[in-house]
Design an enzyme around this catalytic site. Structure first.
Site, PDB file in Angstrom:
ATOM      1  N   HIS A 124       0.473  -1.247  -0.039  1.00 10.65           N
ATOM      2  CA  HIS A 124      -0.013  -0.019   0.152  1.00 10.65           C
ATOM      3  C   HIS A 124       1.098   1.249   0.045  1.00 10.65           C
ATOM      4  O   HIS A 124       1.930   1.265   0.731  1.00 10.65           O
ATOM      5  CB  HIS A 124      -0.982  -0.436   1.320  1.00 10.65           C
ATOM      6  CG  HIS A 124      -2.070  -1.311   1.083  1.00 10.65           C
ATOM      7  ND1 HIS A 124      -2.687  -1.251   1.767  1.00 10.65           N
ATOM      8  CD2 HIS A 124      -2.887  -1.375   0.327  1.00 10.65           C
ATOM      9  CE1 HIS A 124      -3.872  -1.748   1.463  1.00 10.65           C
ATOM     10  NE2 HIS A 124      -3.368  -2.608   0.390  1.00 10.65           N
TER      11      HIS A 124
ATOM     12  N   TYR B  79     -10.149   5.354   5.486  1.00  6.79           N
ATOM     13  CA  TYR B  79     -10.915   5.281   7.005  1.00  6.79           C
ATOM     14  C   TYR B  79     -11.858   6.418   6.754  1.00  6.79           C
ATOM     15  O   TYR B  79     -11.630   7.811   6.039  1.00  6.79           O
ATOM     16  CB  TYR B  79      -9.399   5.986   7.887  1.00  6.79           C
ATOM     17  CG  TYR B  79      -9.034   5.526   8.700  1.00  6.79           C
ATOM     18  CD1 TYR B  79      -9.155   4.706   9.286  1.00  6.79           C
ATOM     19  CD2 TYR B  79      -7.325   5.358   6.860  1.00  6.79           C
ATOM     20  CE1 TYR B  79      -7.619   4.067   9.795  1.00  6.79           C
ATOM     21  CE2 TYR B  79      -6.508   4.344   8.048  1.00  6.79           C
ATOM     22  CZ  TYR B  79      -6.316   3.397   8.932  1.00  6.79           C
ATOM     23  OH  TYR B  79      -5.440   2.714   9.547  1.00  6.79           O
TER      24      TYR B  79
ATOM     25  N   PRO C 254      -7.364  -0.798  17.165  1.00  3.98           N
ATOM     26  CA  PRO C 254      -6.867  -1.076  16.033  1.00  3.98           C
ATOM     27  C   PRO C 254      -7.239  -0.084  14.842  1.00  3.98           C
ATOM     28  O   PRO C 254      -6.158   0.090  13.982  1.00  3.98           O
ATOM     29  CB  PRO C 254      -8.218  -1.653  15.616  1.00  3.98           C
ATOM     30  CG  PRO C 254      -9.172  -1.415  16.143  1.00  3.98           C
ATOM     31  CD  PRO C 254      -8.757  -1.054  17.634  1.00  3.98           C
TER      32      PRO C 254
ATOM     33  N   LYS D 215      -1.640  -0.673  14.538  1.00  2.88           N
ATOM     34  CA  LYS D 215      -0.193  -0.532  15.578  1.00  2.88           C
ATOM     35  C   LYS D 215      -0.075  -1.843  16.523  1.00  2.88           C
ATOM     36  O   LYS D 215       0.882  -1.950  16.529  1.00  2.88           O
ATOM     37  CB  LYS D 215       0.052   0.237  16.582  1.00  2.88           C
ATOM     38  CG  LYS D 215      -0.466   1.606  15.288  1.00  2.88           C
ATOM     39  CD  LYS D 215       1.920   2.202  14.585  1.00  2.88           C
ATOM     40  CE  LYS D 215       1.636   3.009  13.542  1.00  2.88           C
ATOM     41  NZ  LYS D 215       1.867   2.703  12.139  1.00  2.88           N
TER      42      LYS D 215
ATOM     43  N   TYR E 151       2.243   6.510  10.126  1.00  3.53           N
ATOM     44  CA  TYR E 151       1.458   5.608  10.021  1.00  3.53           C
ATOM     45  C   TYR E 151       2.348   3.749   9.083  1.00  3.53           C
ATOM     46  O   TYR E 151       2.166   2.964   9.701  1.00  3.53           O
ATOM     47  CB  TYR E 151       1.011   5.611   8.355  1.00  3.53           C
ATOM     48  CG  TYR E 151      -0.197   4.757   8.355  1.00  3.53           C
ATOM     49  CD1 TYR E 151      -1.066   4.525   8.780  1.00  3.53           C
ATOM     50  CD2 TYR E 151      -0.180   4.095   6.595  1.00  3.53           C
ATOM     51  CE1 TYR E 151      -2.204   3.081   8.308  1.00  3.53           C
ATOM     52  CE2 TYR E 151      -0.705   3.785   6.003  1.00  3.53           C
ATOM     53  CZ  TYR E 151      -1.789   2.916   6.892  1.00  3.53           C
ATOM     54  OH  TYR E 151      -3.136   1.589   6.157  1.00  3.53           O
TER      55      TYR E 151
END
Length: 395
Positions: A72, A202, A294, A298, A386
């Site tokens: 990604h 998200y 979540p 992580k 991230y």
């Protein structure tokens, strides 16, 4: 039985530690209270930082994630019915994350351990740790009606939030920090193509949070925020898909491929840290020491970094007769833990609907999201966290 390191817990952190120690010539026995099939059946995270992928290669089990994992390069934020991409790779000078399910990580590590003929005791009951504050720690357990004992140099507690290792530490020796969130995540796993095959989505909406993730190009993992007291039986597949669409932008909602769920569950969200992470010859790692929401993906990655710090410390102890790494383990691990806790808390606070979010709170969230996607500095901060901060960040 005698070994150098007794590892409690055969989840990915315990298995990864065992594999790294094996590669360094250090003997370790793993004790697990559940069956191997049960461990493999747990549906968990699926986004790996590059540090975690590198650790799998270091452990000699990186071939399949390299072949089957999906890289990604970006994430997408949805708010006010509009989708905004964040170029994670561009903002971090080429760093990526990889979609590869925790179940597959566990399977790879299990297969490697079995192929090497290493000892893993599954379905061990009444596991207890003893004398870890002295020089001769022991682990006892029962198996097939017989009592067994493992004598060892060190004990690694990789047995999760409800495990025996943290619970065995005297109350006065440990400090626990916790924040419980007033909602849960309803998660659905389905054999359908992901709506966004190369990005995690998200979504912040007035109906609550949603997330679109994946396990492979043919298996998707989706979530919606729900009341903490909801039951899985309250949510038919049809209701779930309808609700997910309502929380996405119109274009993406129209591209959702639906199908029957193959797993559906509701998970509560909490932030939790136990300090310190070392007690004499007992070390805590992974969920035994910390839990993150979540939202920031992580949990598994923090467990992997714990394992890296701990395996390096134990290797240094045996190879160089130095305890410097052991003595600094807790401090180094906790520095990374708290940074990840901060990021996960911030992202959770930014994207979810809280009891006081309606109206003013919702507008503040949207204003911050608008600033985030239009500020290169803030977007870079999001991207850096991230993909995972370096193991030696700030040290």
């Amino acid at each position: 039985m005698r070994t150098q390191v007794a590892i409690i817990g055969a989840g990915p952190s315990g298995l990864l530690l065992g594999q790294l120690l094996h590669k360094a010539g250090i003997d370790a026995v793993i004790v697990e209270r559940q069956s191997g099939d049960y461990v493999l059946g747990r549906i968990r995270a699926g986004i790996l930082e590059q540090i975690t992928v590198d650790l799998l290669h270091e452990a000699g089990v990186g071939q399949r994630v390299q072949r089957e994992g999906t890289v990604h390069h970006s994430i997408e934020l949805v708010y006010a019915n509009t989708r905004h991409p964040i170029d994670v790779t561009g903002l971090t000078r080429g760093k990526v994350v990889t979609a590869y399910g925790q179940t597959e990580v566990t399977r790879d590590l299990m297969d490697a351990r079995q192929a090497a003929g290493l000892t893993t005791v599954y379905e061990a009951s009444n596991v207890q740790v003893h004398e870890f504050d002295g020089s001769h720690p022991r682990v006892t357990y029962e198996k097939d009606g017989k009592k067994n004992e493992i004598q060892c140099d060190f004990i690694a507690g990789c047995d999760g939030f409800h495990g025996v290792c943290r619970a065995s530490v005297p109350r006065g020796a440990i400090h626990e920090f916790e924040k419980v969130y007033p909602f849960g995540w309803l998660g659905v796993l389905a054999e359908v193509a992901p709506v966004s095959p190369h990005a995690i989505v998200y979504a912040n909406s007035e109906r609550g949070f949603a997330l679109c993730s994946m396990r492979s190009l043919t298996r998707s993992r989706y979530y919606v925020q729900c009341p903490i007291d909801d039951k899985v039986s309250d949510w038919s597949d049809e209701r779930f898909w309808d609700e997910l669409r309502l929380r996405l932008d119109p274009d993406m909602a129209g591209r959702i491929v639906t199908g029957p769920s193959i797993e559906k569950s509701i998970a509560p969200l909490r932030s939790f840290v136990a300090e310190p992470m070392r007690f004499g010859r007992l070390f805590l790692g992974g969920d035994a020491a910390h839990i993150v929401p979540p939202t920031g993906a992580k949990g598994l990655n923090l467990a992997a970094s714990d394992v890296k710090y701990l395996s390096s410390a134990l290797i240094e102890h045996y190879a160089e007769k130095s305890d410097a790494g052991i003595d600094s383990y807790s401090q180094r691990a906790l520095a990374r833990v708290w940074r990840a806790e901060r990021f996960s808390w911030w992202l959770t606070s930014l994207l979810h609907r809280f009891p006081d979010t309606a109206g003013f709170g919702q507008k503040i969230q949207e204003a911050e999201l608008d600033y985030l996607v239009h500020s290169e500095a803030m977007s870079r901060s999001l991207a850096e966290n991230y993909v995972g901060l370096p193991l030696d960040f700030g040290q």
